[in-house]
Design an enzyme around this catalytic site. Sequence first.
Site, PDB file in Angstrom:
ATOM      1  N   ARG A  14      36.951 -11.030  54.959  1.00 27.48           N
ATOM      2  CA  ARG A  14      35.668 -11.748  54.943  1.00 27.48           C
ATOM      3  C   ARG A  14      35.817 -13.225  55.316  1.00 27.48           C
ATOM      4  O   ARG A  14      34.845 -13.921  55.529  1.00 27.48           O
ATOM      5  CB  ARG A  14      35.009 -11.596  53.563  1.00 27.48           C
ATOM      6  CG  ARG A  14      34.470 -10.194  53.309  1.00 27.48           C
ATOM      7  CD  ARG A  14      34.130  -9.965  51.838  1.00 27.48           C
ATOM      8  NE  ARG A  14      35.317  -9.651  51.047  1.00 27.48           N
ATOM      9  CZ  ARG A  14      35.300  -9.405  49.739  1.00 27.48           C
ATOM     10  NH1 ARG A  14      34.157  -9.456  49.074  1.00 27.48           N
ATOM     11  NH2 ARG A  14      36.418  -9.130  49.094  1.00 27.48           N
ATOM     12  N   LYS A  21      44.455 -14.881  53.448  1.00 32.11           N
ATOM     13  CA  LYS A  21      43.475 -15.531  52.571  1.00 32.11           C
ATOM     14  C   LYS A  21      44.084 -16.529  51.596  1.00 32.11           C
ATOM     15  O   LYS A  21      43.565 -17.640  51.430  1.00 32.11           O
ATOM     16  CB  LYS A  21      42.686 -14.474  51.791  1.00 32.11           C
ATOM     17  CG  LYS A  21      41.776 -15.087  50.745  1.00 32.11           C
ATOM     18  CD  LYS A  21      40.674 -14.178  50.305  1.00 32.11           C
ATOM     19  CE  LYS A  21      41.100 -13.279  49.186  1.00 32.11           C
ATOM     20  NZ  LYS A  21      39.950 -12.529  48.639  1.00 32.11           N
ATOM     21  N   GLY A  77      45.018  -1.354  46.870  1.00 30.31           N
ATOM     22  CA  GLY A  77      44.281  -1.770  45.687  1.00 30.31           C
ATOM     23  C   GLY A  77      45.106  -2.614  44.733  1.00 30.31           C
ATOM     24  O   GLY A  77      46.336  -2.661  44.823  1.00 30.31           O
ATOM     25  N   GLY A 100      45.413 -13.907  43.619  1.00 24.63           N
ATOM     26  CA  GLY A 100      45.875 -15.042  44.430  1.00 24.63           C
ATOM     27  C   GLY A 100      44.762 -15.910  44.978  1.00 24.63           C
ATOM     28  O   GLY A 100      45.015 -16.945  45.596  1.00 24.63           O
ATOM     29  N   ASP A 101      43.520 -15.500  44.754  1.00 29.27           N
ATOM     30  CA  ASP A 101      42.409 -16.239  45.369  1.00 29.27           C
ATOM     31  C   ASP A 101      41.563 -16.957  44.324  1.00 29.27           C
ATOM     32  O   ASP A 101      40.360 -17.104  44.480  1.00 29.27           O
ATOM     33  CB  ASP A 101      41.531 -15.284  46.206  1.00 29.27           C
ATOM     34  CG  ASP A 101      40.917 -14.163  45.376  1.00 29.27           C
ATOM     35  OD1 ASP A 101      41.298 -14.000  44.194  1.00 29.27           O
ATOM     36  OD2 ASP A 101      40.049 -13.447  45.910  1.00 29.27           O
ATOM     37  N   GLY A 134      33.723  -7.232  39.134  1.00 28.98           N
ATOM     38  CA  GLY A 134      33.762  -6.076  38.251  1.00 28.98           C
ATOM     39  C   GLY A 134      33.038  -6.439  36.959  1.00 28.98           C
ATOM     40  O   GLY A 134      33.194  -7.534  36.435  1.00 28.98           O
ATOM     41  N   ASN A 221      36.229 -15.205  48.426  1.00 26.08           N
ATOM     42  CA  ASN A 221      36.360 -14.064  49.339  1.00 26.08           C
ATOM     43  C   ASN A 221      35.892 -14.414  50.740  1.00 26.08           C
ATOM     44  O   ASN A 221      36.312 -13.799  51.712  1.00 26.08           O
ATOM     45  CB  ASN A 221      35.558 -12.875  48.814  1.00 26.08           C
ATOM     46  CG  ASN A 221      36.096 -12.386  47.483  1.00 26.08           C
ATOM     47  OD1 ASN A 221      37.294 -12.200  47.323  1.00 26.08           O
ATOM     48  ND2 ASN A 221      35.211 -12.226  46.512  1.00 26.08           N
ATOM     49  N   TYR A 381      60.521 -47.071  73.327  1.00 30.13           N
ATOM     50  CA  TYR A 381      60.835 -45.750  73.875  1.00 30.13           C
ATOM     51  C   TYR A 381      61.126 -45.889  75.351  1.00 30.13           C
ATOM     52  O   TYR A 381      60.306 -46.417  76.120  1.00 30.13           O
ATOM     53  CB  TYR A 381      59.608 -44.849  73.643  1.00 30.13           C
ATOM     54  CG  TYR A 381      59.787 -43.410  74.020  1.00 30.13           C
ATOM     55  CD1 TYR A 381      60.883 -42.675  73.569  1.00 30.13           C
ATOM     56  CD2 TYR A 381      58.837 -42.761  74.811  1.00 30.13           C
ATOM     57  CE1 TYR A 381      61.024 -41.337  73.909  1.00 30.13           C
ATOM     58  CE2 TYR A 381      58.972 -41.430  75.145  1.00 30.13           C
ATOM     59  CZ  TYR A 381      60.073 -40.716  74.700  1.00 30.13           C
ATOM     60  OH  TYR A 381      60.200 -39.402  75.025  1.00 30.13           O
ATOM     61  N   SER A 399      51.445 -64.478  71.918  1.00 32.68           N
ATOM     62  CA  SER A 399      50.546 -63.367  72.218  1.00 32.68           C
ATOM     63  C   SER A 399      50.951 -62.636  73.493  1.00 32.68           C
ATOM     64  O   SER A 399      51.514 -63.213  74.412  1.00 32.68           O
ATOM     65  CB  SER A 399      49.119 -63.894  72.411  1.00 32.68           C
ATOM     66  OG  SER A 399      48.688 -64.437  71.190  1.00 32.68           O
TER      67      SER A 399
HETATM   68  C1  UD1 Z   1      38.875  -8.003  41.827  1.00 30.74           C
HETATM   69  C2  UD1 Z   1      38.646  -7.116  40.605  1.00 30.74           C
HETATM   70  C3  UD1 Z   1      37.264  -7.412  40.032  1.00 30.74           C
HETATM   71  C4  UD1 Z   1      37.144  -8.883  39.703  1.00 30.74           C
HETATM   72  C5  UD1 Z   1      37.460  -9.737  40.927  1.00 30.74           C
HETATM   73  C6  UD1 Z   1      37.516 -11.185  40.565  1.00 30.74           C
HETATM   74  C7  UD1 Z   1      39.857  -5.029  40.977  1.00 30.74           C
HETATM   75  C8  UD1 Z   1      39.773  -3.629  41.425  1.00 30.74           C
HETATM   76  N1  UD1 Z   1      38.726  -5.731  40.992  1.00 30.74           N
HETATM   77  O1  UD1 Z   1      37.922  -7.612  42.826  1.00 30.74           O
HETATM   78  O2  UD1 Z   1      37.054  -6.660  38.842  1.00 30.74           O
HETATM   79  O3  UD1 Z   1      35.830  -9.164  39.246  1.00 30.74           O
HETATM   80  O4  UD1 Z   1      38.752  -9.362  41.460  1.00 30.74           O
HETATM   81  O5  UD1 Z   1      37.642 -11.975  41.716  1.00 30.74           O
HETATM   82  O6  UD1 Z   1      40.922  -5.481  40.616  1.00 30.74           O
HETATM   83  N2  UD1 Z   1      45.316  -7.604  46.434  1.00 30.74           N
HETATM   84  C9  UD1 Z   1      46.591  -7.182  46.706  1.00 30.74           C
HETATM   85  N3  UD1 Z   1      46.799  -5.910  47.116  1.00 30.74           N
HETATM   86  C10 UD1 Z   1      45.794  -5.025  47.294  1.00 30.74           C
HETATM   87  C11 UD1 Z   1      44.471  -5.463  46.994  1.00 30.74           C
HETATM   88  C12 UD1 Z   1      44.257  -6.751  46.569  1.00 30.74           C
HETATM   89  O7  UD1 Z   1      47.548  -7.939  46.591  1.00 30.74           O
HETATM   90  O8  UD1 Z   1      46.058  -3.867  47.661  1.00 30.74           O
HETATM   91  C13 UD1 Z   1      45.109  -8.981  45.997  1.00 30.74           C
HETATM   92  C14 UD1 Z   1      44.232  -9.789  46.913  1.00 30.74           C
HETATM   93  O9  UD1 Z   1      45.007 -10.478  47.858  1.00 30.74           O
HETATM   94  C15 UD1 Z   1      43.538 -10.758  45.970  1.00 30.74           C
HETATM   95  C16 UD1 Z   1      43.526 -10.016  44.640  1.00 30.74           C
HETATM   96  O10 UD1 Z   1      44.452  -8.954  44.749  1.00 30.74           O
HETATM   97  O11 UD1 Z   1      44.247 -11.949  45.829  1.00 30.74           O
HETATM   98  C17 UD1 Z   1      42.157  -9.473  44.315  1.00 30.74           C
HETATM   99  O12 UD1 Z   1      41.773  -8.603  45.358  1.00 30.74           O
HETATM  100  P1  UD1 Z   1      40.292  -8.603  45.943  1.00 30.74           P
HETATM  101  O13 UD1 Z   1      40.222  -7.616  47.041  1.00 30.74           O
HETATM  102  O14 UD1 Z   1      39.853  -9.981  46.223  1.00 30.74           O
HETATM  103  O15 UD1 Z   1      39.521  -8.010  44.682  1.00 30.74           O
HETATM  104  P2  UD1 Z   1      37.977  -8.144  44.349  1.00 30.74           P
HETATM  105  O16 UD1 Z   1      37.235  -7.178  45.183  1.00 30.74           O
HETATM  106  O17 UD1 Z   1      37.560  -9.554  44.404  1.00 30.74           O
HETATM  107 CA    CA Z   2      38.531 -11.500  44.995  1.00 32.20          CA
END
Ligand code: UD1
Ligand code: CA
Length: 453
Positions: A14, A21, A77, A100-101, A134, A221, A381, A399
């Site tokens: 996104r 990201k 996931g 991480g975000d 969530g 995001n 240089y 000057s």
């Molecule tokens: C996630 C949570 C949600 C919460 C939200 C808060 C889950 C399923 N959902 O959703 O409940 O409200 O964060 O911001 O956990 N990542 C990986 N590997 C993967 C998928 C994601 O390392 O396979 C990392 C992403 O880089 C990111 C973090 O996990 O830093 C969260 O992933 P993201 O896809 O942003 O989750 P949300 O949909 O925001």
């Molecule tokens: Ca997120």
Amino acid sequence: MLEVIILAAGEGKRMNSARPKVLQPVGGRPMLAHLVEAARSLEPGAIRIVIGAGADQVRDAIGGDDIDWVLQAERRGTGHAVAQALPQVDEAARVLVLPGDMPLIRADTLKRLLENPADLAVLSFIAEDPAGYGRIVRRDGRVASIREEKDANEEERRIEEVNSGVLCAAASDLSIWLERVGDDNAQGEYYLTDCIGIAADADRVVDAVVAEWPDELLGANDRAQLAELERVYQRRARGALLAAGATLLDPDTVQVRGPVECGRDVVIDVNVVLEGRNRFGDGVIIGPGCVIRDCDLAAGTRVEPLSVLEGVRSTGACSVGPFARLRPGTELADGVKVGNFVETKKAKLGAGAKASHLSYIGDAEVGEQANIGAGTITCNYDGVNKHRTLIGEGAFIGSNSSLVAPVSVGKDATIGAGSVISGEAPAGQLTLARARQRSIPGWKRPSEKDEKS
Ligand code: UD1
Ligand code: CA
């Protein structure tokens, strides 16, 4: 013992960016760098970062010998991501999972979560707009499960308490719960958040710690959310400057992109950008429209409007600008004046030295009280190598002189205006290197030709 797992494998579609990201900047630094800093302050036994999209780029940008990198080859996931890291985690450890975000989270808030004795504790907050998060589903007040937005029914979507993405549990429990997580959901992913329902159903103690300052749990995001994070970060950073005793004439227009150590009675005017790591002594004044990057400015230094300073160190009260450009390696002693349209680079100016207008001083050492006239250029240089210019104490450079390096001008030497100096100019003498002025008596301007002749 505590171990931290940071989830940073997502590509962040996104964002519409070539950059992973977690490397998108907030306050001038990658989001992930902020999280690593917060994690470090908890002094955990290990910091493990799960990477995937742009893994090499992320590793190079963050570095750090204390970090264990875990590769998640396929993004399936958040639950799958944690499962990749768990085999390396000490079985007796407690694990804190951070997305991480979410760069604004403060260590104090993490500590509050860690103090919670539940078997599984999540950090939640009350969202003004819960879209995308969530939802924390409670039964009789107790946390029963987390429902992802895409899987939630209408009633669940109305829940305002949402999951921040931060949770904490014993490593041994997490691995058991994660084994039971499936991917039968709207996104076909293994959700870390399914652990909450699994643990609650097994009658384990699950709790949500509601954060006091939801701003710090904002995630990014997309670019709009990133801009919002920046806004929050800036408000916090300006607040810290004000608390340290700085005056910001219009706080909303000052941008802070890195740590600033600030003395008392510092004044920062409008539209100033502070980048990298800066330190300002007492009473430093930064005029309107300046960009200051990685500078250490001593008490009493004044930077006049629209100046750009990078890697500058002043050791006494100096005056810089307006319209000055000071590049890395510039060192200014007490009482130095660098005026308008002067550029410096790797230049050391001794106490009281002045370059008031229109100069380039590069790879140079300028002695105390030396005066550099308008338009003076160090020709440092030769097209291949850089050479040094030494200007002695009390020297006076007329000057529009060119100092062709390597070259040295002695103590109290005077250089006549318009000179091209390519050899040593002895101490105390006047050196001239320019064509002598002459006048031609009886010379007449050409007259118009007579066309008939
Ligand atoms: C996630 C949570 C949600 C919460 C939200 C808060 C889950 C399923 N959902 O959703 O409940 O409200 O964060 O911001 O956990 N990542 C990986 N590997 C993967 C998928 C994601 O390392 O396979 C990392 C992403 O880089 C990111 C973090 O996990 O830093 C969260 O992933 P993201 O896809 O942003 O989750 P949300 O949909 O925001
Ligand atoms: Ca997120």
